[in-house]
Design an enzyme around this catalytic site. Structure first.
Site, PDB file in Angstrom:
ATOM      1  CE1 TYR A 300       7.417 -13.119  11.089  1.00 14.46           C
ATOM      2  CE2 TYR A 300       5.607 -14.692  11.397  1.00 14.46           C
ATOM      3  CZ  TYR A 300       5.894 -13.337  10.906  1.00 14.46           C
ATOM      4  OH  TYR A 300       4.894 -12.268  10.942  1.00 14.46           O
ATOM      5  CB  SER A 313      -1.998  -5.666  12.451  1.00  8.15           C
ATOM      6  OG  SER A 313      -2.438  -5.082  11.175  1.00  8.15           O
ATOM      7  N   GLY A 314       1.495  -4.993  11.660  1.00 12.45           N
ATOM      8  CA  GLY A 314       2.861  -5.650  11.068  1.00 12.45           C
ATOM      9  C   GLY A 314       2.765  -5.845   9.463  1.00 12.45           C
ATOM     10  CG  HIS A 318       8.995  -6.900   3.218  1.00  7.34           C
ATOM     11  ND1 HIS A 318       9.320  -8.003   2.931  1.00  7.34           N
ATOM     12  CD2 HIS A 318       7.797  -7.238   4.213  1.00  7.34           C
ATOM     13  CE1 HIS A 318       8.861  -9.166   3.462  1.00  7.34           C
ATOM     14  NE2 HIS A 318       7.683  -8.803   3.932  1.00  7.34           N
ATOM     15  CB  CYS A 336       4.345  -8.281   4.592  1.00  6.12           C
ATOM     16  SG  CYS A 336       4.559  -7.706   6.048  1.00  6.12           S
ATOM     17  CG  ASN A 338       6.267 -11.299   0.885  1.00  7.36           C
ATOM     18  OD1 ASN A 338       6.142 -10.502   1.747  1.00  7.36           O
ATOM     19  ND2 ASN A 338       6.344 -12.596   1.041  1.00  7.36           N
TER      20      ASN A 338
END
Length: 389
Positions: A300, A313-314, A318, A336, A338
């Site tokens: 993605y 680690s990302g 957000h 993440c 969201n």
């Protein structure tokens, strides 16, 4: 100022710099006023004209009679400090000199109403290499950081004698708290406190690095300093299984935000539990799948707004308008948190680097060295990474 009952150096005029000299350096020079009739002599080591003085040696001044009135050291670089001793019959420098620099020491002694003066001019050696601090984080003018913020110091080269260099580093908060350095790499050391910083204060960092013997023929090039502003005590707590997080400031609740965390289908897509720190923010940020190329299964590439990073680690908080229907009730992300566009903007605007975010509810614990997650390690274990333990 008084130190252990002894009088500290009084500097007069010019830029004072104290150098430490090599043991066994040349004999001191003595000086008297031409009109003097006293046997009083003032001796300075290193002697006048000495070259190649080691920056980590010591300047010594002695008088054979009377008392030393003042000692000044003029030269480039760091301001030199020193202490009187033996009833002001001696004076010794208390810090190192800048390499490759010329210095002049002037000393005065008074005996029976007469003043005797001696001077010594010498130069320090130019080393095979010098050590400098290339970055101190945080150190952005006007920035306020969170109560969990570490202090990162990076050098221009690997440090051989870490203990000698670490001894030059000082952290002075307005509101004292215990802390310790830990070396993460040969060229990087990090300071962490035992408990969080007290909010709303100033923390000062100073490295008396000039002249420090860093090993392998390398000496510190110059001192460094930074001023850090600690802002409000902002802590975010979230339950990954409960799909909500609450933000507090100085103990008062600001907002509870619904989120959608990692779907947990793989370790990669599982949001980490533990104590994290907010590391950076960007608007927008491009998210890509780690270790995958376009065309691979699971690849993605997504552009997101109001992204606040909390691991390496990302993991970010957000904006995710596409998952608003799941926020607060299901975990569908790649790891993440969201949140809605409105909550993402609010969070982005409110938070500071170094703010604490504590997450629970997943079976993946964040590693202590994943981003700034140093609070995952006990303080006793943390300070084992100091060269001075």
């Amino acid at each position: 100022m008084a130190t252990n009952g002894r009088l500290a150096l009084v500097l007069t005029g010019g830029t004072g710099v104290v150098a430490m000299l090599v043991t066994g350096c040349g004999v001191g020079g003595a000086g008297k006023l031409a009109s003097g009739g006293s046997d009083t002599a003032v001796t300075i080591t290193p002697a006048n004209g000495t070259a190649q003085v080691k920056p980590d040696g010591t300047i010594e001044v002695k008088t054979s009679g009377g008392k030393l009135q003042n000692v000044t050291v003029q030269g480039g670089g760091a301001t030199i400090t020193g202490e009187f001793g033996d009833g002001r019959k001696t004076w010794r420098s208390t810090r190192t000199l800048t390499p490759g620099t010329s210095y002049t020491v002037t000393a005065q002694a008074r005996d029976g109403g007469k003043t005797r003066t001696a001077t010594s001019a010498f130069t320090t050696l130019k080393p095979t290499g010098t050590l400098s601090i290339t970055d101190v984080t945080p150190n952005v003018t006007g920035e306020k950081v969170g109560i969990g913020m570490p202090i990162f110091v990076r050098f221009n080269r690997p440090v051989t004698d870490k203990a000698a260099v670490e001894r030059t580093l000082r952290v002075t908060p307005d509101k004292p708290v215990e802390g310790a350095w830990r070396w993460l790499a040969p060229d990087q050391v990090v300071y962490r406190t035992k408990t969080y910083w007290q909010p709303h204060q100033t923390v000062r960092f100073h490295a008396a690095l000039a002249g420090a013997n860093a090993g392998g023929g390398v000496y510190g090039a110059k001192d460094a300093q930074a001023t850090i502003s600690i802002g409000a005590a902002q802590i975010t707590t979230g339950d990954i299984g409960g799909h909500h997080m609450t933000v507090t400031r100085d103990g008062k609740k600001l907002r509870t935000i619904p989120f959608s965390a990692g779907n947990g289908q793989t370790r990669e897509f599982t949001t980490t539990s533990g104590v994290h720190l907010l590391m950076e923010k960007g608007n927008p940020v491009t998210m890509t799948s780690p270790g995958r190329q376009e065309g691979d299964a699971g690849y993605y590439k997504t552009v997101v707004n109001y992204a606040v990073r909390f691991s390496n680690s990302g993991e970010y908080v957000h904006s995710a308008p596409w998952s608003v229907g799941s926020q607060g009730s299901a975990n569908v992300s790649h790891g993440c948190l969201n949140v809605s566009p409105a909550n993402a903007k609010w969070f982005y605007d409110v938070v500071q680097r170094g703010d604490v975010i504590k997450l629970t509810g997943s079976d993946r614990e964040v590693e202590w060295d994943n981003g700034w997650s140093f609070w995952q390690m006990s303080f006793d274990k943390w300070r084992e990474g100091s060269a001075l333990r």
